[in-house]
Design a protein around this motif. Sequence first.
Motif, PDB file in Angstrom:
ATOM      1  N   ILE A 291       0.880  -1.072  -0.041  1.00  0.00           N
ATOM      2  CA  ILE A 291       0.155   0.079  -0.097  1.00  0.00           C
ATOM      3  C   ILE A 291       1.032   1.284  -0.070  1.00  0.00           C
ATOM      4  O   ILE A 291       0.513   2.297  -0.737  1.00  0.00           O
ATOM      5  CB  ILE A 291      -0.905   0.198   1.338  1.00  0.00           C
ATOM      6  N   ASP A 292       1.967   1.139   0.843  1.00  0.00           N
ATOM      7  CA  ASP A 292       2.821   2.418   1.066  1.00  0.00           C
ATOM      8  C   ASP A 292       3.875   2.560   0.053  1.00  0.00           C
ATOM      9  O   ASP A 292       5.015   2.489   0.424  1.00  0.00           O
ATOM     10  CB  ASP A 292       3.004   2.648   2.363  1.00  0.00           C
ATOM     11  N   VAL A 293       3.604   2.519  -1.273  1.00  0.00           N
ATOM     12  CA  VAL A 293       4.667   2.960  -2.202  1.00  0.00           C
ATOM     13  C   VAL A 293       4.225   3.724  -3.218  1.00  0.00           C
ATOM     14  O   VAL A 293       2.904   4.396  -3.232  1.00  0.00           O
ATOM     15  CB  VAL A 293       4.984   1.436  -3.097  1.00  0.00           C
ATOM     16  N   PRO A 294       5.261   4.683  -3.805  1.00  0.00           N
ATOM     17  CA  PRO A 294       4.669   5.853  -4.613  1.00  0.00           C
ATOM     18  C   PRO A 294       3.770   5.663  -5.716  1.00  0.00           C
ATOM     19  O   PRO A 294       2.592   6.457  -5.724  1.00  0.00           O
ATOM     20  CB  PRO A 294       6.184   6.127  -5.105  1.00  0.00           C
TER      21      PRO A 294
ATOM     22  N   PRO B 233       0.176  -9.668   4.228  1.00  0.00           N
ATOM     23  CA  PRO B 233       0.947  -8.470   4.834  1.00  0.00           C
ATOM     24  C   PRO B 233       0.494  -7.305   4.123  1.00  0.00           C
ATOM     25  O   PRO B 233       0.963  -5.969   4.351  1.00  0.00           O
ATOM     26  CB  PRO B 233       2.500  -8.979   4.521  1.00  0.00           C
ATOM     27  N   TRP B 234      -0.119  -7.297   2.954  1.00  0.00           N
ATOM     28  CA  TRP B 234      -0.187  -6.146   2.066  1.00  0.00           C
ATOM     29  C   TRP B 234      -1.597  -5.346   2.008  1.00  0.00           C
ATOM     30  O   TRP B 234      -1.684  -4.664   1.337  1.00  0.00           O
ATOM     31  CB  TRP B 234       0.071  -6.750   0.564  1.00  0.00           C
ATOM     32  N   SER B 235      -2.485  -6.003   3.051  1.00  0.00           N
ATOM     33  CA  SER B 235      -3.597  -5.296   2.888  1.00  0.00           C
ATOM     34  C   SER B 235      -4.258  -5.218   4.328  1.00  0.00           C
ATOM     35  O   SER B 235      -5.284  -5.421   4.783  1.00  0.00           O
ATOM     36  CB  SER B 235      -4.903  -6.101   2.352  1.00  0.00           C
TER      37      SER B 235
ATOM     38  N   ALA C 185      -3.113   4.521   7.300  1.00  0.00           N
ATOM     39  CA  ALA C 185      -2.090   5.411   6.999  1.00  0.00           C
ATOM     40  C   ALA C 185      -2.136   6.240   5.996  1.00  0.00           C
ATOM     41  O   ALA C 185      -1.646   7.315   5.867  1.00  0.00           O
ATOM     42  CB  ALA C 185      -0.785   4.471   6.899  1.00  0.00           C
ATOM     43  N   MET C 186      -2.875   5.945   4.731  1.00  0.00           N
ATOM     44  CA  MET C 186      -3.297   6.822   3.802  1.00  0.00           C
ATOM     45  C   MET C 186      -4.121   7.663   4.172  1.00  0.00           C
ATOM     46  O   MET C 186      -4.118   8.860   3.674  1.00  0.00           O
ATOM     47  CB  MET C 186      -3.981   5.944   2.719  1.00  0.00           C
ATOM     48  N   ALA C 187      -4.815   7.616   5.189  1.00  0.00           N
ATOM     49  CA  ALA C 187      -5.843   8.660   5.587  1.00  0.00           C
ATOM     50  C   ALA C 187      -5.006   9.927   6.392  1.00  0.00           C
ATOM     51  O   ALA C 187      -5.136  10.770   6.417  1.00  0.00           O
ATOM     52  CB  ALA C 187      -6.919   8.101   6.723  1.00  0.00           C
ATOM     53  N   ASP C 188      -3.562   9.397   7.056  1.00  0.00           N
ATOM     54  CA  ASP C 188      -2.927  10.201   7.650  1.00  0.00           C
ATOM     55  C   ASP C 188      -2.058  11.079   6.659  1.00  0.00           C
ATOM     56  O   ASP C 188      -2.028  12.186   6.797  1.00  0.00           O
ATOM     57  CB  ASP C 188      -1.698   9.455   8.626  1.00  0.00           C
ATOM     58  N   TYR C 189      -1.613  10.302   5.724  1.00  0.00           N
ATOM     59  CA  TYR C 189      -0.700  11.150   4.629  1.00  0.00           C
ATOM     60  C   TYR C 189      -1.356  12.080   3.661  1.00  0.00           C
ATOM     61  O   TYR C 189      -1.175  13.056   3.310  1.00  0.00           O
ATOM     62  CB  TYR C 189      -0.375   9.944   3.573  1.00  0.00           C
TER      63      TYR C 189
END
Lengths: 269, 247
Positions: free
Chosen positions: A128-131, A155-157, A164-168
Amino acid sequence: MCVGHQPSAGDMKGGGQVNGMIIDTHAHTQDGIGMLSNYVPVGRMVEIMDEYGVKEAWVSPATAMQRDFIESNRRQYEDIRAYPGRFINFYTANPNYPELVENDIRRSIEDRGFKGIKMHPWETGFPIDVPASRRIVELAVEYDVPVLYHDGTPPWSETLQVAAMADYYPEAKIIIGHSGLFDAYRSAIRACNTHDNIWLQICGPCVGDAAEIIRQARKDRLLFGSDFATSETANLMDERLKVLEMACPDEKLRRQILCENPRELISQS
Amino acid sequence: MQVIDAHVNLGIGRYKKQDIAAILSGMEENGVDRCVLCPVEEYVTVYNREGNEMLVKACCEYPDKFYGFAAANPWYGERAVKLLTDAFEAGLHGAFFVSSLQGFSIDDHIVDPLIEVCRRYSRPAYFHTATPAFALPLQLAYLARRFPDVNFIMGHCGANDFVYDIDASMYKTPNLYLETSLNYCETIYRVIRDYPDRVIFGSDAPRSPQKFELGKVQKADAGPDVMEGVLGGNILQLMERSSASGW
């Protein structure tokens, strides 16, 4: 003392008194392999929706999670055009093809009226957390459409990876697609209650867990989803609506989850 | 046809709460003849003896209604061996593990001494599954292959995201059984079709209502003989093979 009262499943078609106003915010057209292998033609899907009083479904193409995402999203757009007012198009994105997917998302939102983006990092195969994945969220922010993630599957979902996407991106509208499933639903509750831009779908947790989510999470952030097409579909719609009815006996709140909250969310987009 | 629910929680835990009165009332309402009682949360992790004593009391009071599966946390070492031995001596019918709560991987050798106790007393061992990384179906398969003369029950049979691992787990593991609770109808119907003699109905009540879980299983399109096995006959045979029939 009689502790542990089990709510009755009853004999109703799911949804009880709110039939006719149900918005299913997590459904799929098409098929793939594995859990996604139940192909249901859109016409049959509409029949099942009618049977259960589902007025509208937010659909993303299942095939695109695994392959041919451009063609798959286009085909969904074509397939559901015959049923105006019954579906909202969500674009299934594959960040493994950054340029292709960005161009196609733009085309789909601008020209075809897609109103949301779906990502399934487990089925599609990306962290999830890649550019490249975050770029999809940036596009969602640019177009002001929600992003629906599969979650609850490490591990990927993993649920807090989604959060964390909501934080970013505080401007993003992040939908946690399974509210943590069986093992992370309390994390989903905490994430929802500490962010203004997270919605939880009651779509997968069992009755007791769903009841806890509904009791403890922000009421205006709860949505219903069937995950239509990931299992034998009439059974699944029946099962998921019954889970919600048993987990949420309060009819007013159930109506909020089934109708008002999704209407509010999508109307912002 | 006898209906036996192979996973019902007894105890007032941090999250799960269910007492005997609620269990009996649910059984009557749902047409369930017998239940396998399992301890909850802190009784699985820390207060094993207290939880097991609760099960013994329930089974003594209602010998025609309940089986009891005892907890013993393998991190207690020799104390855990004694706990489980005492529980079986007191008449409990099997062992119950939630390795994701207890803090070990199912296939870790730390649990071997407890499985040895199961073997010595011919009792089955139930393992919760589908919580990564410590409670996975294939880990259970490895353990079951290490102890081919002990019967194992795969709790929730991988629901949801590890149902892909059911076949690989069952492959060459004839001593492994599948418990249905929390699963999609689709998966339940598939395993009943593929492993009719090794599927066992369970509800995990009160986490999921017994009536709801039973309803899912009863909708399976299988013949009466198969359904008789799934709803009670298979667990009954398992208990009889484990020399633990009746109280």
